[in-house]
Design a protein around this motif. Sequence first.
Motif, mmCIF file in Angstrom:
data_model
loop_
_atom_site.group_PDB
_atom_site.id
_atom_site.type_symbol
_atom_site.label_atom_id
_atom_site.label_comp_id
_atom_site.label_asym_id
_atom_site.label_seq_id
_atom_site.Cartn_x
_atom_site.Cartn_y
_atom_site.Cartn_z
ATOM 1 N N ASP A 3 0.827 -1.201 0.000
ATOM 2 C CA ASP A 3 0.000 0.000 0.000
ATOM 3 C C ASP A 3 0.867 1.259 0.000
ATOM 4 O OD1 ASP A 3 -2.395 -1.257 -0.154
ATOM 5 O OD2 ASP A 3 -2.867 -1.131 1.985
ATOM 6 N N LYS A 4 1.975 1.214 0.732
ATOM 7 C CA LYS A 4 2.895 2.355 0.773
ATOM 8 C C LYS A 4 3.474 2.618 -0.613
ATOM 9 C CE LYS A 4 7.088 4.090 3.002
ATOM 10 N NZ LYS A 4 8.196 3.792 3.934
ATOM 11 N N LYS A 5 3.849 1.544 -1.323
ATOM 12 C CA LYS A 5 4.396 1.674 -2.678
ATOM 13 C C LYS A 5 3.364 2.257 -3.630
ATOM 14 C CE LYS A 5 7.155 1.024 -6.170
ATOM 15 N NZ LYS A 5 8.355 1.862 -6.359
ATOM 16 N N LYS A 6 2.111 1.779 -3.505
ATOM 17 C CA LYS A 6 1.043 2.287 -4.376
ATOM 18 C C LYS A 6 0.764 3.760 -4.090
ATOM 19 C CE LYS A 6 -1.809 -1.140 -3.407
ATOM 20 N NZ LYS A 6 -3.032 -1.959 -3.389
ATOM 21 N N LYS A 7 0.787 4.126 -2.790
ATOM 22 C CA LYS A 7 0.558 5.530 -2.422
ATOM 23 C C LYS A 7 1.651 6.428 -2.996
ATOM 24 C CE LYS A 7 -0.034 4.963 2.064
ATOM 25 N NZ LYS A 7 -0.239 5.319 3.496
ATOM 26 N N GLU A 8 2.895 5.991 -2.876
ATOM 27 C CA GLU A 8 4.019 6.787 -3.396
ATOM 28 C C GLU A 8 3.919 6.953 -4.908
ATOM 29 O OE1 GLU A 8 7.432 4.661 -2.057
ATOM 30 O OE2 GLU A 8 7.375 5.504 -0.018
ATOM 31 N N THR A 9 3.561 5.869 -5.607
ATOM 32 C CA THR A 9 3.419 5.925 -7.067
ATOM 33 C C THR A 9 2.311 6.905 -7.466
ATOM 34 O OG1 THR A 9 4.156 3.629 -7.291
ATOM 35 C CG2 THR A 9 2.957 4.580 -9.151
ATOM 36 N N LEU A 10 1.164 6.801 -6.798
ATOM 37 C CA LEU A 10 0.043 7.697 -7.104
ATOM 38 C C LEU A 10 0.402 9.148 -6.806
ATOM 39 C CD1 LEU A 10 -2.996 5.605 -5.820
ATOM 40 C CD2 LEU A 10 -2.604 6.344 -8.168
ATOM 41 N N GLN A 11 1.125 9.394 -5.719
ATOM 42 C CA GLN A 11 1.523 10.764 -5.369
ATOM 43 C C GLN A 11 2.420 11.371 -6.447
ATOM 44 O OE1 GLN A 11 3.218 9.992 -1.508
ATOM 45 N NE2 GLN A 11 1.289 10.344 -0.420
ATOM 46 N N ILE A 12 3.363 10.572 -6.965
ATOM 47 C CA ILE A 12 4.249 11.056 -8.034
ATOM 48 C C ILE A 12 3.446 11.355 -9.297
ATOM 49 C CG2 ILE A 12 6.135 10.391 -9.591
ATOM 50 C CD1 ILE A 12 7.256 8.690 -7.274
ATOM 51 N N VAL A 13 2.566 10.417 -9.695
ATOM 52 C CA VAL A 13 1.763 10.589 -10.913
ATOM 53 C C VAL A 13 0.835 11.789 -10.789
ATOM 54 C CG1 VAL A 13 0.002 9.516 -12.374
ATOM 55 C CG2 VAL A 13 1.900 8.148 -11.513
ATOM 56 N N ILE A 14 0.207 11.972 -9.622
ATOM 57 C CA ILE A 14 -0.687 13.118 -9.397
ATOM 58 C C ILE A 14 0.082 14.423 -9.519
ATOM 59 C CG2 ILE A 14 -2.035 14.342 -7.626
ATOM 60 C CD1 ILE A 14 -2.952 11.551 -6.638
ATOM 61 N N SER A 15 1.253 14.501 -8.884
ATOM 62 C CA SER A 15 2.066 15.728 -8.934
ATOM 63 C C SER A 15 2.458 16.077 -10.370
ATOM 64 C CB SER A 15 3.323 15.557 -8.071
ATOM 65 O OG SER A 15 2.981 15.305 -6.727
ATOM 66 N N LEU A 16 2.909 15.065 -11.106
ATOM 67 C CA LEU A 16 3.305 15.288 -12.502
ATOM 68 C C LEU A 16 2.133 15.792 -13.341
ATOM 69 C CD1 LEU A 16 5.552 12.153 -13.190
ATOM 70 C CD2 LEU A 16 6.313 14.530 -13.099
ATOM 71 N N TYR A 126 5.468 8.391 -18.971
ATOM 72 C CA TYR A 126 6.199 8.050 -17.748
ATOM 73 C C TYR A 126 5.232 7.621 -16.638
ATOM 74 C CZ TYR A 126 9.430 8.477 -13.808
ATOM 75 O OH TYR A 126 10.189 8.220 -12.702
ATOM 76 N N SER A 127 4.084 8.310 -16.541
ATOM 77 C CA SER A 127 3.065 7.947 -15.550
ATOM 78 C C SER A 127 2.538 6.543 -15.810
ATOM 79 C CB SER A 127 1.900 8.957 -15.585
ATOM 80 O OG SER A 127 2.331 10.259 -15.266
ATOM 81 N N THR A 128 2.320 6.221 -17.086
ATOM 82 C CA THR A 128 1.857 4.884 -17.472
ATOM 83 C C THR A 128 2.864 3.829 -17.051
ATOM 84 O OG1 THR A 128 0.679 5.790 -19.385
ATOM 85 C CG2 THR A 128 1.137 3.430 -19.416
ATOM 86 N N TYR A 129 4.145 4.123 -17.268
ATOM 87 C CA TYR A 129 5.221 3.191 -16.890
ATOM 88 C C TYR A 129 5.243 2.955 -15.379
ATOM 89 C CZ TYR A 129 9.937 1.810 -15.534
ATOM 90 O OH TYR A 129 11.003 1.200 -14.950
ATOM 91 N N LEU A 130 5.133 4.044 -14.597
ATOM 92 C CA LEU A 130 5.160 3.921 -13.133
ATOM 93 C C LEU A 130 4.003 3.080 -12.616
ATOM 94 C CD1 LEU A 130 6.099 7.549 -11.957
ATOM 95 C CD2 LEU A 130 7.559 5.520 -11.945
ATOM 96 N N LEU A 131 2.799 3.344 -13.144
ATOM 97 C CA LEU A 131 1.615 2.615 -12.698
ATOM 98 C C LEU A 131 1.671 1.151 -13.120
ATOM 99 C CD1 LEU A 131 -1.015 5.380 -13.467
ATOM 100 C CD2 LEU A 131 -0.371 4.562 -11.200
ATOM 101 N N SER A 132 2.188 0.910 -14.316
ATOM 102 C CA SER A 132 2.322 -0.466 -14.797
ATOM 103 C C SER A 132 3.304 -1.235 -13.919
ATOM 104 C CB SER A 132 2.812 -0.467 -16.250
ATOM 105 O OG SER A 132 3.058 -1.775 -16.697
#
Length: 308
Positions: A3-16, A126-132
């Motif tokens: 969950d921590k990893k998913k939260k960090e990924t979403l935070q980066i994608v949202i900011s971008l 890049y967001s697609t790559y992170l989420l994938s």
Amino acid sequence: MQDKKKKETLQIVISLNIILVIAEITAGIFSGSMALVADAFHNLGDVLALFISLVAIIYGAKEATGTMTFGYIKAEMMAAFVNSLFLIITMLFILFESINRFFEPHAIDAPIVIVAALIALLVNGYSTYLLSRANIEHHHEGEEHHHDHGHKDLNITSAYLHMLGDAVISLSVAIGGVVIYFFNIVSIDTVLSIIFSIYIIKETFPILKNSFFALMDSSGNIDVKKIEDTILQKQMICSVHDLHIYTPNSKEVYGSAHIVLCENLSLEAIEALLEEIRADLAKIGIKHFIIQPETQKYSTGNSSCQRH
């Protein structure tokens, strides 16, 4: 940990994507490109959806309370309804403006459109790559611990598909800018914005519809007759009434029913029967089901609940 990893990924994608939305709207206004503005508002809708996904992960870990006895299980559907409604209204406005521009063309600064669209393509890619990657890591972790084998997080999968779609749209806008720059076909921007608007409305409407009915406690695509038949397979049950099925979110199905027993049973026998019913329902995806057993007194005068 996951969950921590998913939260960090979403935070980066949202900011971008927040930065991207601001840049695209600014570039769209200065360049006069409605296609760029349409893409920006589509990205804004995705930012809201991603933010809600983040909130859902945070609140999903919270325990139920005395005032929130179900917890926050409907947060996903509430967010989906608000986000899809906002996106459809926005796209209708852009569609209206695009049609007006078709008859009254505006000058478009193609270089700005091309640069902005290519930046959007990079960010979305890049967001697609992170989420994938986050989803693949979630998948592997499930395998290592021998639970949820092969299961992918629906929130992350949905976000991934949104970002992938945004990348394709950004690529289309960039191609449109190139066409305007080399061939001065200004109408291509209007045509693209109309196509994008119609496509986004078409893709968003089912989400609006499904989330609305979920909030209204609809059974959705669940086969209620199959559930009733599953319960009535037990020989000790004469009939079923007040059967209610609802889907509080995309992952869970809740339900309740009154069952009329054919004979008086001991409490232990009733408990064993209810456990069997719940086990059968769990096999078809219903993990939370409330059952009220009753005597035959409640079966008279109610033809709709007689045993089939």
